[in-house]
Structure formats: structure tokens, C-alpha cells
Design a protein around this motif. Structure first.
Motif, PDB file in Angstrom:
ATOM      1  N   THR A  41       0.843  -1.193   0.000  1.00  0.00           N
ATOM      2  CA  THR A  41       0.000   0.000   0.000  1.00  0.00           C
ATOM      3  C   THR A  41       0.879   1.244   0.000  1.00  0.00           C
ATOM      4  OG1 THR A  41      -0.117   0.051   2.429  1.00  0.00           O
ATOM      5  CG2 THR A  41      -1.839  -1.175   1.259  1.00  0.00           C
ATOM      6  N   HIS A  42       0.332   2.336  -0.531  1.00  0.00           N
ATOM      7  CA  HIS A  42       1.051   3.617  -0.553  1.00  0.00           C
ATOM      8  C   HIS A  42       0.172   4.661   0.123  1.00  0.00           C
ATOM      9  CE1 HIS A  42       2.637   7.354  -2.728  1.00  0.00           C
ATOM     10  NE2 HIS A  42       3.547   6.981  -1.849  1.00  0.00           N
ATOM     11  N   ASP A  43       0.654   5.178   1.233  1.00  0.00           N
ATOM     12  CA  ASP A  43      -0.117   6.146   2.022  1.00  0.00           C
ATOM     13  C   ASP A  43      -1.520   5.612   2.326  1.00  0.00           C
ATOM     14  OD1 ASP A  43       1.980   7.946   2.092  1.00  0.00           O
ATOM     15  OD2 ASP A  43       1.332   8.993   0.276  1.00  0.00           O
ATOM     16  N   GLY A  44      -1.586   4.314   2.613  1.00  0.00           N
ATOM     17  CA  GLY A  44      -2.841   3.687   3.003  1.00  0.00           C
ATOM     18  C   GLY A  44      -3.689   3.186   1.854  1.00  0.00           C
ATOM     19  N   HIS A  45      -3.302   3.466   0.611  1.00  0.00           N
ATOM     20  CA  HIS A  45      -4.085   3.048  -0.547  1.00  0.00           C
ATOM     21  C   HIS A  45      -3.463   1.797  -1.174  1.00  0.00           C
ATOM     22  CE1 HIS A  45      -6.336   6.769  -0.319  1.00  0.00           C
ATOM     23  NE2 HIS A  45      -5.191   7.451  -0.308  1.00  0.00           N
ATOM     24  N   SER A  65       8.164  -1.919 -10.059  1.00  0.00           N
ATOM     25  CA  SER A  65       9.485  -1.692  -9.468  1.00  0.00           C
ATOM     26  C   SER A  65       9.409  -1.623  -7.941  1.00  0.00           C
ATOM     27  CB  SER A  65      10.115  -0.412 -10.028  1.00  0.00           C
ATOM     28  OG  SER A  65      10.395  -0.558 -11.410  1.00  0.00           O
ATOM     29  N   THR A  66       8.282  -1.164  -7.427  1.00  0.00           N
ATOM     30  CA  THR A  66       8.101  -1.140  -5.967  1.00  0.00           C
ATOM     31  C   THR A  66       8.105  -2.549  -5.407  1.00  0.00           C
ATOM     32  OG1 THR A  66       6.796   0.895  -6.151  1.00  0.00           O
ATOM     33  CG2 THR A  66       6.604  -0.349  -4.100  1.00  0.00           C
ATOM     34  N   LEU A  67       7.506  -3.490  -6.129  1.00  0.00           N
ATOM     35  CA  LEU A  67       7.532  -4.881  -5.695  1.00  0.00           C
ATOM     36  C   LEU A  67       8.963  -5.407  -5.659  1.00  0.00           C
ATOM     37  CD1 LEU A  67       6.151  -7.540  -4.935  1.00  0.00           C
ATOM     38  CD2 LEU A  67       5.890  -7.999  -7.390  1.00  0.00           C
ATOM     39  N   LEU A  68       9.760  -5.113  -6.689  1.00  0.00           N
ATOM     40  CA  LEU A  68      11.157  -5.541  -6.677  1.00  0.00           C
ATOM     41  C   LEU A  68      11.908  -4.919  -5.507  1.00  0.00           C
ATOM     42  CD1 LEU A  68      12.522  -5.589 -10.349  1.00  0.00           C
ATOM     43  CD2 LEU A  68      11.388  -7.386  -9.058  1.00  0.00           C
ATOM     44  N   ALA A  69      11.652  -3.639  -5.238  1.00  0.00           N
ATOM     45  CA  ALA A  69      12.315  -2.967  -4.116  1.00  0.00           C
ATOM     46  C   ALA A  69      11.954  -3.642  -2.799  1.00  0.00           C
ATOM     47  CB  ALA A  69      11.923  -1.496  -4.091  1.00  0.00           C
ATOM     48  N   ALA A 117      13.825  -6.889  -2.483  1.00  0.00           N
ATOM     49  CA  ALA A 117      15.240  -6.622  -2.204  1.00  0.00           C
ATOM     50  C   ALA A 117      15.471  -6.059  -0.809  1.00  0.00           C
ATOM     51  CB  ALA A 117      15.798  -5.650  -3.240  1.00  0.00           C
ATOM     52  N   GLY A 118      14.406  -5.544  -0.173  1.00  0.00           N
ATOM     53  CA  GLY A 118      14.549  -4.985   1.163  1.00  0.00           C
ATOM     54  C   GLY A 118      14.701  -3.486   1.191  1.00  0.00           C
ATOM     55  N   PHE A 119      14.328  -2.804   0.086  1.00  0.00           N
ATOM     56  CA  PHE A 119      14.501  -1.358  -0.004  1.00  0.00           C
ATOM     57  C   PHE A 119      13.175  -0.648  -0.250  1.00  0.00           C
ATOM     58  CE2 PHE A 119      18.494  -3.199  -1.755  1.00  0.00           C
ATOM     59  CZ  PHE A 119      19.368  -2.747  -0.771  1.00  0.00           C
ATOM     60  N   LEU A 120      12.117  -1.061   0.394  1.00  0.00           N
ATOM     61  CA  LEU A 120      10.817  -0.441   0.180  1.00  0.00           C
ATOM     62  C   LEU A 120      10.877   1.039   0.582  1.00  0.00           C
ATOM     63  CD1 LEU A 120       7.974  -1.324  -0.775  1.00  0.00           C
ATOM     64  CD2 LEU A 120       7.341  -1.495   1.643  1.00  0.00           C
ATOM     65  N   PRO A 121      10.513   1.966  -0.326  1.00  0.00           N
ATOM     66  CA  PRO A 121      10.634   3.394  -0.022  1.00  0.00           C
ATOM     67  C   PRO A 121       9.689   3.838   1.091  1.00  0.00           C
ATOM     68  CG  PRO A 121      10.411   3.010  -2.396  1.00  0.00           C
ATOM     69  CD  PRO A 121      10.080   1.716  -1.703  1.00  0.00           C
ATOM     70  N   LEU A 122      10.000   4.994   1.677  1.00  0.00           N
ATOM     71  CA  LEU A 122       9.131   5.585   2.687  1.00  0.00           C
ATOM     72  C   LEU A 122       7.760   5.867   2.082  1.00  0.00           C
ATOM     73  CD1 LEU A 122      11.561   8.157   4.366  1.00  0.00           C
ATOM     74  CD2 LEU A 122      10.746   5.985   5.322  1.00  0.00           C
ATOM     75  N   GLY A 123       6.730   5.721   2.889  1.00  0.00           N
ATOM     76  CA  GLY A 123       5.368   5.937   2.423  1.00  0.00           C
ATOM     77  C   GLY A 123       4.679   4.668   1.965  1.00  0.00           C
TER      78      GLY A 123
END
Length: 210
Positions: A14-18, A44-48, A51-57
């Protein structure tokens, strides 16, 4: 050769709850699972996340399993995943040999490591390039060095994020053959993100449309 299966079990991001993406999939050793879809859908968010690098938010739930390992419990450096991006990202302060040696596991003598680098360069048609400055390489040569640097790190699985998108047509075909041949040979379960259906067809594995 790896014998581990990569499993994504009820991954929800989810991104900011969505809600952004929901995926469950299994990738066998040597298989390439392709993720396709429009920009912004979360590929790309799934790959991140894997990999262990999920961005903030972003927040994620579910489990990422590689063989008997729960990758979600490990920091990125212990997951032993090979990451290949659309840009080679070679280190400009190291020569080609230094780039290849950078991710190699510790151990062995300096001579053994030099010999392994030399063999790796020969494997990708760049024999004698160990002391070359990366800035003097062509785009195709840089792409091959980036791939071999990942493989020399002995990954247990591969993550490919648009790895061929910046290559011209001839180089794209060459790199597809090289990458997928090594993935199959080394038994590496692989997740690939791409906009190009020809990439997916060359990979020969299942496709998830997001």
C-alpha cells in the motif's frame, strides 16, 4: 547451482494507506517470472520490497520466501539477491577488474580472485579488459560487466528492473540471450520488470499483468 524456489505469498503493498499491488507467485530455480503493466502500477516497488529497499510511504504485508529462508526477516545485504537495472551503475573509481571483484564473497588468495575475474571476462567476450577504465567501454560492454559483477557475487535469485531498455536492438537481443542463459544455467529464480513484451517472450517464463 541454486535449487531454491522464490515464493511471494499474499504480498500486498500500500502507498499512504491506498492499495497499490497484490501478488502471490512461485518462481522455480532457473525460471523467469515477468511482471508487466503501465508505469505507476507498482512493478518496481515490488522488486524494491523483495530486495529490502521499500521506499518511505509504502507498507507491505505477506511473506517472501527463498528456499527455507524468510527474506522479510533479513536485512538487504543478507538476502543474497542479484540486482540488475537499466543502467549498469559501474563504479567509476574502479577499473573493470575491480568492479567485478567488488561483490565477490570473501576468501581465497589475491591470485585466485584475479584468475576468477579473468575467467569471468573471458566468458563475456572481454578477455584482457581487467585494467580498463569503465568509461572507455561501449554500452554493451558495460552491460556485460554489470551482469557478471552480479553473478560473481553468488546470488541465490535475480531481480531485473528493465535491464535491456536502454540498449539498441542488436545489443538488446545479445544481452537477453546472455542474461537468460546464465539464469537458466545457474538455476536462479528470477523476477523481471519490463514494458517490452519481447523481453518476456525471450525469457520464456510465466507473465503477470499488473
Amino acid at each position: 547451482m541454486s535449487t531454491a524456489t522464490l515464493r511471494l505469498e499474499e504480498i500486498v503493498i500500500t502507498h499512504d494507506g491506498h492499495p497499490l499491488i497484490e501478488v502471490s507467485a512461485s518462481v522455480a530455480p532457473g525460471e523467469v517470472l515477468t511482471l508487466m503493466g503501465p508505469s505507476g502500477v507498482g512493478k518496481s516497488t515490488l522488486l524494491a520490497h523483495v530486495a529490502g529497499f521499500l521506499p518511505l510511504g509504502f507498507r507491505a504485508s505477506g511473506h517472501i520466501l527463498l528456499g527455507d529462508s524468510d527474506l522479510g526477516c533479513l536485512p538487504p545485504e543478507q538476502r543474497r539477491l542479484g540486482l540488475l537495472f537499466q543502467d549498469p551503475l559501474l563504479f567509476p573509481h574502479l577499473d573493470v577488474g575491480g568492479n567485478l571483484a567488488f561483490g565477490m564473497p570473501a576468501g581465497g588468495s589475491r591470485r585466485q580472485r584475479r584468475e576468477e575475474v579473468a575467467t569471468a571476462l573471458d566468458d563475456i567476450g572481454l578477455a584482457g579488459f581487467a585494467e580498463r577504465d569503465p568509461a572507455t567501454l561501449s554500452g554493451g560492454q558495460r552491460a556485460r560487466v554489470a551482469l557478471m559483477r552480479v553473478l560473481l557475487a553468488r546470488p541465490r535469485a535475480m531481480l531485473l528492473d528493465e535491464p535491456f531498455s536502454k540498449l539498441d536492438t542488436g545489443l538488446r537481443d545479445e544481452m537477453r540471450r546472455l542474461v537468460f542463459a546464465r539464469v537458466h544455467r545457474d538455476g536462479l529464480p528470477t523476477l523481471m520488470v519490463t514494458h517490452d513484451r519481447a523481453d518476456a517472450e525471450a525469457a520464456g517464463g510465466p507473465i503477470i499483468e499488473l
